[in-house]
Design a protein around this motif. Structure first.
Motif, mmCIF file in Angstrom:
data_model
loop_
_atom_site.group_PDB
_atom_site.id
_atom_site.type_symbol
_atom_site.label_atom_id
_atom_site.label_comp_id
_atom_site.label_asym_id
_atom_site.label_seq_id
_atom_site.Cartn_x
_atom_site.Cartn_y
_atom_site.Cartn_z
ATOM 1 N N GLU A 28 0.824 -1.193 0.000
ATOM 2 C CA GLU A 28 0.000 0.000 0.000
ATOM 3 C C GLU A 28 0.870 1.261 0.000
ATOM 4 O O GLU A 28 0.416 2.346 -0.325
ATOM 5 C CB GLU A 28 -0.964 0.014 1.192
ATOM 6 N N GLN A 29 2.144 1.097 0.332
ATOM 7 C CA GLN A 29 3.090 2.212 0.319
ATOM 8 C C GLN A 29 3.438 2.643 -1.107
ATOM 9 O O GLN A 29 4.011 3.707 -1.310
ATOM 10 C CB GLN A 29 4.371 1.826 1.065
ATOM 11 N N ALA A 30 3.102 1.817 -2.107
ATOM 12 C CA ALA A 30 3.398 2.147 -3.506
ATOM 13 C C ALA A 30 2.639 3.398 -3.950
ATOM 14 O O ALA A 30 3.091 4.126 -4.813
ATOM 15 C CB ALA A 30 3.062 0.968 -4.411
ATOM 16 N N VAL A 31 1.485 3.621 -3.350
ATOM 17 C CA VAL A 31 0.718 4.839 -3.604
ATOM 18 C C VAL A 31 0.703 5.605 -2.285
ATOM 19 O O VAL A 31 -0.020 5.226 -1.365
ATOM 20 C CB VAL A 31 -0.722 4.519 -4.073
ATOM 21 N N PRO A 32 1.517 6.643 -2.171
ATOM 22 C CA PRO A 32 1.675 7.325 -0.879
ATOM 23 C C PRO A 32 0.371 7.757 -0.219
ATOM 24 O O PRO A 32 0.239 7.671 1.006
ATOM 25 C CB PRO A 32 2.542 8.539 -1.227
ATOM 26 N N SER A 33 -0.600 8.186 -0.995
ATOM 27 C CA SER A 33 -1.846 8.649 -0.385
ATOM 28 C C SER A 33 -2.681 7.505 0.196
ATOM 29 O O SER A 33 -3.609 7.741 0.953
ATOM 30 C CB SER A 33 -2.672 9.442 -1.397
ATOM 31 N N LEU A 34 -2.344 6.263 -0.149
ATOM 32 C CA LEU A 34 -3.083 5.111 0.376
ATOM 33 C C LEU A 34 -2.346 4.423 1.516
ATOM 34 O O LEU A 34 -2.737 3.354 1.965
ATOM 35 C CB LEU A 34 -3.356 4.104 -0.751
ATOM 36 N N SER A 35 -1.280 5.039 1.999
ATOM 37 C CA SER A 35 -0.475 4.410 3.053
ATOM 38 C C SER A 35 -1.224 4.289 4.375
ATOM 39 O O SER A 35 -0.783 3.567 5.262
ATOM 40 C CB SER A 35 0.831 5.179 3.251
ATOM 41 N N ALA A 36 -2.372 4.952 4.508
ATOM 42 C CA ALA A 36 -3.161 4.843 5.739
ATOM 43 C C ALA A 36 -3.884 3.494 5.831
ATOM 44 O O ALA A 36 -4.374 3.129 6.896
ATOM 45 C CB ALA A 36 -4.178 5.977 5.806
ATOM 46 N N ILE A 37 -3.931 2.757 4.735
ATOM 47 C CA ILE A 37 -4.611 1.459 4.726
ATOM 48 C C ILE A 37 -3.698 0.424 5.373
ATOM 49 O O ILE A 37 -2.562 0.246 4.940
ATOM 50 C CB ILE A 37 -4.964 1.036 3.280
ATOM 51 N N PRO A 38 -4.181 -0.290 6.401
ATOM 52 C CA PRO A 38 -3.363 -1.345 7.012
ATOM 53 C C PRO A 38 -3.062 -2.459 6.007
ATOM 54 O O PRO A 38 -3.857 -2.720 5.088
ATOM 55 C CB PRO A 38 -4.240 -1.873 8.152
ATOM 56 N N HIS A 39 -1.927 -3.110 6.193
ATOM 57 C CA HIS A 39 -1.484 -4.129 5.241
ATOM 58 C C HIS A 39 -2.503 -5.269 5.114
ATOM 59 O O HIS A 39 -2.769 -5.754 4.005
ATOM 60 C CB HIS A 39 -0.114 -4.679 5.648
ATOM 61 N N GLY A 40 -3.083 -5.706 6.218
ATOM 62 C CA GLY A 40 -4.081 -6.776 6.162
ATOM 63 C C GLY A 40 -5.298 -6.370 5.351
ATOM 64 O O GLY A 40 -5.839 -7.160 4.568
ATOM 65 N N ALA A 41 -5.738 -5.134 5.519
ATOM 66 C CA ALA A 41 -6.880 -4.633 4.752
ATOM 67 C C ALA A 41 -6.517 -4.525 3.270
ATOM 68 O O ALA A 41 -7.341 -4.798 2.400
ATOM 69 C CB ALA A 41 -7.323 -3.276 5.284
ATOM 70 N N TRP A 42 -5.261 -4.153 2.979
ATOM 71 C CA TRP A 42 -4.782 -4.064 1.602
ATOM 72 C C TRP A 42 -4.867 -5.435 0.926
ATOM 73 O O TRP A 42 -5.333 -5.550 -0.204
ATOM 74 C CB TRP A 42 -3.351 -3.534 1.617
ATOM 75 N N MET A 43 -4.426 -6.461 1.627
ATOM 76 C CA MET A 43 -4.479 -7.822 1.076
ATOM 77 C C MET A 43 -5.926 -8.299 0.921
ATOM 78 O O MET A 43 -6.280 -8.939 -0.081
ATOM 79 C CB MET A 43 -3.708 -8.799 1.973
ATOM 80 N N ALA A 44 -6.760 -7.983 1.899
ATOM 81 C CA ALA A 44 -8.172 -8.365 1.814
ATOM 82 C C ALA A 44 -8.845 -7.671 0.631
ATOM 83 O O ALA A 44 -9.684 -8.266 -0.057
ATOM 84 C CB ALA A 44 -8.895 -8.013 3.110
ATOM 85 N N MET A 45 -8.456 -6.430 0.366
ATOM 86 C CA MET A 45 -9.004 -5.716 -0.788
ATOM 87 C C MET A 45 -8.597 -6.398 -2.089
ATOM 88 O O MET A 45 -9.386 -6.440 -3.036
ATOM 89 C CB MET A 45 -8.529 -4.259 -0.784
ATOM 90 N N GLY A 46 -7.390 -6.945 -2.126
ATOM 91 C CA GLY A 46 -6.956 -7.675 -3.317
ATOM 92 C C GLY A 46 -7.828 -8.891 -3.578
ATOM 93 O O GLY A 46 -8.260 -9.128 -4.720
#
Length: 127
Positions: A28-46
């Motif tokens: 989620e750090q690849a898009v700086p403005s989305l860095s507020a998303i926790p990593h687990g939530a990022w994976m769940a979104m995938g």
């Protein structure tokens, strides 16, 4: 109109599947403005995006699942709007990603409108 909606659904399904796969290979750090998303939530979104992309094309093979199309498109639109909100909250002044997300949300909204109002209950595969 039905063929146009199917073309949009297929393009959106491919777009969403690529986004879901991209989330597994990029942080989620690849898009700086989305860095507020926790990593687990990022994976769940995938995972959620892969399921949504499947829901967009399933009615081509099994028509009783046609009700999933507007639901999937609406979920993708909401996700894009959440990304826009996070982008605004981050204070980033580069509005390029936000314009992209708004265009995707508009396409999703058109699919929802098309499937619920313009061509209700006509989910025949490309016919």
């Amino acid at each position: 109109m039905n063929i146009f909606l199917w073309v949009l659904q297929i393009i959106l399904a491919l777009h969403t599947a690529m986004g879901g796969i991209w989330k597994f290979s990029n942080s989620e750090q690849a898009v700086p403005s989305l860095s507020a998303i926790p990593h687990g939530a990022w994976m769940a979104m995938g995972v959620f995006e892969l399921v949504l992309s499947l829901c967009l094309v399933l009615p081509a093979f099994y028509k009783p699942l046609a009700f999933l199309v507007p639901i999937a498109a609406a979920c993708i639109a909401v996700e894009m709007l959440v990304f826009c909100g996070l982008h605004i909250a981050s204070g980033d002044t580069n509005y390029g990603p936000m314009i992209y997300w708004l265009v995707v949300a508009a396409i999703c909204t058109f699919i929802v409108y098309g499937r619920l109002a313009l061509k209700p209950f006509t989910y025949a595969a490309i016919a």
